[in-house]
Design a protein around this motif. Structure first.
Motif, PDB file in Angstrom:
ATOM      1  N   TRP A  44       0.843  -1.189   0.000  1.00  0.00           N
ATOM      2  CA  TRP A  44       0.000   0.000   0.000  1.00  0.00           C
ATOM      3  C   TRP A  44       0.884   1.246   0.000  1.00  0.00           C
ATOM      4  N   THR A  45       0.348   2.339  -0.526  1.00  0.00           N
ATOM      5  CA  THR A  45       1.086   3.602  -0.568  1.00  0.00           C
ATOM      6  C   THR A  45       1.056   4.268   0.804  1.00  0.00           C
ATOM      7  N   ILE A  46       2.217   4.644   1.301  1.00  0.00           N
ATOM      8  CA  ILE A  46       2.288   5.432   2.536  1.00  0.00           C
ATOM      9  C   ILE A  46       2.050   6.885   2.137  1.00  0.00           C
ATOM     10  N   ARG A  47       0.872   7.394   2.477  1.00  0.00           N
ATOM     11  CA  ARG A  47       0.463   8.713   1.993  1.00  0.00           C
ATOM     12  C   ARG A  47       0.071   9.594   3.186  1.00  0.00           C
ATOM     13  N   GLN A  48       1.076  10.095   3.880  1.00  0.00           N
ATOM     14  CA  GLN A  48       0.821  10.987   5.005  1.00  0.00           C
ATOM     15  C   GLN A  48       0.403  12.367   4.495  1.00  0.00           C
ATOM     16  N   VAL A  49      -0.617  12.926   5.088  1.00  0.00           N
ATOM     17  CA  VAL A  49      -1.087  14.236   4.655  1.00  0.00           C
ATOM     18  C   VAL A  49      -0.211  15.331   5.251  1.00  0.00           C
ATOM     19  N   ALA A  50      -0.016  16.393   4.477  1.00  0.00           N
ATOM     20  CA  ALA A  50       0.717  17.562   4.952  1.00  0.00           C
ATOM     21  C   ALA A  50       0.039  18.798   4.396  1.00  0.00           C
ATOM     22  N   GLY A  51       0.187  19.894   5.092  1.00  0.00           N
ATOM     23  CA  GLY A  51      -0.387  21.141   4.626  1.00  0.00           C
ATOM     24  C   GLY A  51      -0.484  22.147   5.756  1.00  0.00           C
ATOM     25  N   PHE A  52       0.274  23.226   5.627  1.00  0.00           N
ATOM     26  CA  PHE A  52       0.202  24.300   6.614  1.00  0.00           C
ATOM     27  C   PHE A  52       0.954  25.506   6.076  1.00  0.00           C
ATOM     28  N   GLY A  53       0.571  26.671   6.516  1.00  0.00           N
ATOM     29  CA  GLY A  53       1.289  27.894   6.186  1.00  0.00           C
ATOM     30  C   GLY A  53       1.278  28.214   4.709  1.00  0.00           C
ATOM     31  N   ASN A  54       2.396  28.735   4.239  1.00  0.00           N
ATOM     32  CA  ASN A  54       2.570  29.055   2.824  1.00  0.00           C
ATOM     33  C   ASN A  54       3.011  27.814   2.052  1.00  0.00           C
ATOM     34  N   ASP A 113       0.434  13.580  18.244  1.00  0.00           N
ATOM     35  CA  ASP A 113       0.104  14.896  18.796  1.00  0.00           C
ATOM     36  C   ASP A 113      -1.017  15.596  18.026  1.00  0.00           C
ATOM     37  N   GLU A 114      -1.735  14.882  17.154  1.00  0.00           N
ATOM     38  CA  GLU A 114      -2.751  15.522  16.320  1.00  0.00           C
ATOM     39  C   GLU A 114      -3.978  15.990  17.096  1.00  0.00           C
ATOM     40  N   ALA A 115      -4.122  15.551  18.345  1.00  0.00           N
ATOM     41  CA  ALA A 115      -5.204  16.080  19.169  1.00  0.00           C
ATOM     42  C   ALA A 115      -4.945  17.528  19.568  1.00  0.00           C
ATOM     43  N   PHE A 116      -3.699  17.969  19.387  1.00  0.00           N
ATOM     44  CA  PHE A 116      -3.316  19.328  19.775  1.00  0.00           C
ATOM     45  C   PHE A 116      -3.195  20.272  18.579  1.00  0.00           C
ATOM     46  N   ALA A 117      -2.535  19.798  17.518  1.00  0.00           N
ATOM     47  CA  ALA A 117      -2.226  20.694  16.401  1.00  0.00           C
ATOM     48  C   ALA A 117      -1.739  19.862  15.223  1.00  0.00           C
ATOM     49  N   ILE A 118      -1.316  20.542  14.157  1.00  0.00           N
ATOM     50  CA  ILE A 118      -0.668  19.871  13.039  1.00  0.00           C
ATOM     51  C   ILE A 118       0.540  19.099  13.571  1.00  0.00           C
ATOM     52  N   PRO A 119       0.763  17.864  13.137  1.00  0.00           N
ATOM     53  CA  PRO A 119       1.848  17.061  13.708  1.00  0.00           C
ATOM     54  C   PRO A 119       3.227  17.695  13.502  1.00  0.00           C
ATOM     55  N   THR A 120       4.068  17.520  14.485  1.00  0.00           N
ATOM     56  CA  THR A 120       5.461  17.914  14.341  1.00  0.00           C
ATOM     57  C   THR A 120       6.162  16.932  13.406  1.00  0.00           C
ATOM     58  N   GLU A 121       7.377  17.277  12.969  1.00  0.00           N
ATOM     59  CA  GLU A 121       8.130  16.374  12.105  1.00  0.00           C
ATOM     60  C   GLU A 121       8.400  15.044  12.801  1.00  0.00           C
ATOM     61  N   GLU A 122       8.719  15.087  14.088  1.00  0.00           N
ATOM     62  CA  GLU A 122       9.012  13.861  14.824  1.00  0.00           C
ATOM     63  C   GLU A 122       7.774  12.970  14.905  1.00  0.00           C
ATOM     64  N   ALA A 123       6.595  13.581  15.159  1.00  0.00           N
ATOM     65  CA  ALA A 123       5.357  12.802  15.219  1.00  0.00           C
ATOM     66  C   ALA A 123       5.034  12.184  13.865  1.00  0.00           C
ATOM     67  N   MET A 124       5.272  12.946  12.803  1.00  0.00           N
ATOM     68  CA  MET A 124       5.007  12.423  11.462  1.00  0.00           C
ATOM     69  C   MET A 124       5.974  11.296  11.114  1.00  0.00           C
ATOM     70  N   LYS A 125       7.219  11.416  11.545  1.00  0.00           N
ATOM     71  CA  LYS A 125       8.185  10.342  11.304  1.00  0.00           C
ATOM     72  C   LYS A 125       7.744   9.062  12.005  1.00  0.00           C
ATOM     73  N   LEU A 126       7.282   9.164  13.244  1.00  0.00           N
ATOM     74  CA  LEU A 126       6.800   7.990  13.970  1.00  0.00           C
ATOM     75  C   LEU A 126       5.577   7.381  13.281  1.00  0.00           C
ATOM     76  N   ALA A 127       4.720   8.233  12.714  1.00  0.00           N
ATOM     77  CA  ALA A 127       3.538   7.736  12.009  1.00  0.00           C
ATOM     78  C   ALA A 127       3.935   6.947  10.762  1.00  0.00           C
TER      79      ALA A 127
END
Length: 563
Positions: free
Chosen positions: A85-95, A371-385
């Protein structure tokens, strides 16, 4: 042909009756069960034990083989043996540049497909300098105002070599037009572009609540998008029918599948009614489901959904191509299950939900950050995901056998029971006049609200357990410090400055003429709006200007009241 002969079934029933009379009765007399009744999250009763007698009425061809009708056991013949399956983590914030940097980090970490979240103004068809956009620019997704923003978003990324998912709905046709314009600017072959737009209008009215136009014009825009993209960008899925959001607002697993299948029927009727053959566009329809907390229910949900969809396409729409009947699904783990209290527990929740999606046969997946219950995930949280998916894929050997739970008495019985209940809901939608009519009346909205209320009552009563929250609570963990992703306070001004520069450098007369022509086309139902929209974005018309031009024609949407 059934799975077992009647003689064997009768023998099993006799032996089970003897077991219940002796061993089970003795056990219950000394230690009663914890609950008076057991059921799945969606309310299907569960037995203590399942035997061959529980699947005696299921024909063998209902299971079939992977990649063959009715696709119960998987969408493709080789499944993860042939392609993970494709690992397709969503991203999107700021500019756009900020999101572009996150893209490149995730690709470096091992992500195999891109997925984009857009900010609220972009979703609602507003430019970043619109007063209604104040405070929301780039906050929960990336801000997109002009075609140049899309170019910045994918700077340094070869769009012919990586698939891109765009989580955009009311303004999806405009973002698609910008994406095509960027691809043409770079000299790409449009037939090589791969990816998915969410672009599911009906679920917006019943769940996500982000809309621009009334229901029927929104469905018309989707029709135009499907019909245009089928020829111009044949590897792009023009829609991802999003049951995830129905679940996210409280819908149960049966409602998630049944309601989204009802929407799929409505869209297919719209496109075939405009003269396009079902086999010319159905192979590019895709789906987006949740993987929630009831582990086995979710696995069976995916299996039942494939079977229901295959039958809808074959029997209702007379599809001939196998790929028209093949349900392809992107899965996201359940954001609503994540907690702020003891937020590290979210790692375990997500891992188990991800495993359920794999055993259910998903084609791509996003795993939530802890940490998505708080805000957009940090890089470390996304790496763990991402690592969560990689561990499931590469370490625990669950991808070696296709549909490894297939044939389980429990799995096959629950799959069949869920399918039966889904058909009941679909029959009710048909009897009441179809999906579009019921969205306009608020019927789906009411059903989802009722389901959400029932779930929250169970949480309040402690019947539905959230570990660390309403069971096994640890007061010392409630004050734990969490480092969250920061919001760039300069984001809004940068987008406003870019808008001003874009407007100053364009041919205003040309933009006005194109917007006028687009509005005239919207006034009739005969012309596809995509070619004119692509012309407009190339001339530097902004997303907000294009959406406003059609708002003048179609007017706003008034939501029906539900109680």
């Amino acid at each position: 042909m059934n799975l077992f002969c009647e003689t064997a079934i009768e023998d099993i029933r006799e032996k089970q009756a003897s077991w219940e009379e002796k061993e089970l009765a003795a056990a219950l007399s000394s230690r009663p069960e914890e609950k008076p009744a057991y059921e799945t999250e969606c309310g299907i009763p569960l037995k203590r034990v399942y035997t061959a007698a529980d699947v005696a009425d299921i024909p063998a061809d209902e299971l079939g083989f992977p990649g063959a009708y009715p696709f119960t056991r998987g969408a493709y013949p080789t499944m993860y043996r042939g392609r993970p399956w494709t690992i397709r983590q969503v991203a999107g914030f700021g500019n756009p540049e900020a999101t572009n940097q996150r893209y490149k980090y995730m690709i470096q970490t091992g992500q195999t497909g891109l997925s984009t979240d857009f900010d609220l103004p972009t979703l609602l068809g507003l430019d970043s300098d619109d007063p209604r956009a104040f405070g929301e620019v780039g906050r929960v997704g990336v801000a997109i105002d002009t075609v140049d923003d899309v170019d910045r978003l994918f700077d340094g990324i070869d769009l012919e070599k990586i698939s891109v998912s765009l989580t955009i709905n009311p303004s999806a046709w405009v973002v698609y037009a910008m994406y095509v314009a960027v691809a043409e600017r770079r000299g790409y072959d449009l037939h090589k572009l791969a990816g998915t737009l969410q672009a599911d209008p009906l679920k917006e009215y019943v769940a996500q609540k982000e809309w621009i136009y009334p229901v029927r014009p929104a469905v018309r825009l989707l029709r135009d998008l499907i019909m245009y993209s089928a020829k111009a960008t044949p590897k792009i899925n023009p829609i991802s029918l999003s049951g995830y959001h129905l679940s996210d607002v409280g819908g149960n697993a049966l409602q998630e599948i049944a309601f989204i299948m009802a929407f799929a029927i409505a869209y297919c009727e719209e496109v075939t009614g405009a003269g396009m053959d079902i086999d010319d566009f159905a192979p590019r329809l895709s789906f987006f489901f949740i993987s929630h907390q009831d582990f086995f229910e979710q696995i069976c949900k995916f299996r039942a959904a494939r079977r229901v969809y295959a039958k809808i396409m074959a029997q209702r729409f007379k599809a001939r191509k196998p790929e028209s009947m093949r349900l392809r699904v992107h899965v996201q783990t359940a954001a609503m299950s994540l907690t702020k209290v003891e937020h590290h527990n979210n790692l375990m929740r997500t891992a188990i939900q991800a495993l359920g999606a794999v055993l259910g046969g998903c084609q791509s997946m996003h795993t939530n950050g802890l940490d998505e219950a708080f805000a957009i995930p940090t890089e470390e949280a996304m790496k763990l995901a991402i690592r969560t998916q990689q561990i499931i894929r590469d370490e625990i050997n669950v991808t070696s056998v296709i549909d490894p739970l297939g044939g389980s008495y429990f799995i096959e019985r629950l799959t069949r029971d869920m399918e039966t209940e889904i058909w009941k809901l679909l029959d009710e939608v048909d009897e009441r006049g179809g999906a579009v009519k019921l969205v306009e009346e608020g019927w789906f909205q009411q059903k989802l609200a009722d389901s959400a209320y029932a779930t929250f009552r169970k949480i309040d009563a402690g019947e539905k357990i959230s570990v660390g929250v309403n069971r096994y609570a640890d007061e010392t963990s409630r004050s734990a410090e969490v480092h969250i992703h920061p919001y760039d306070e300069q984001c809004t001004q940068l987008q406003i400055d870019r808008l001003s520069a874009a407007r100053a450098s364009r041919d205003h007369a040309r933009v006005r003429e194109l917007l006028k022509e687009l509005a005239e086309q919207a006034g009739s139902d005969e012309t596809n709006l995509l070619p004119k929209t692509i012309e407009a974005v190339k001339a530097k018309a902004t997303l907000g200007e294009i959406c406003a031009a059609l708002r003048e024609v179609w007017g706003p949407y008034a939501e029906p009241m539900i109680v």
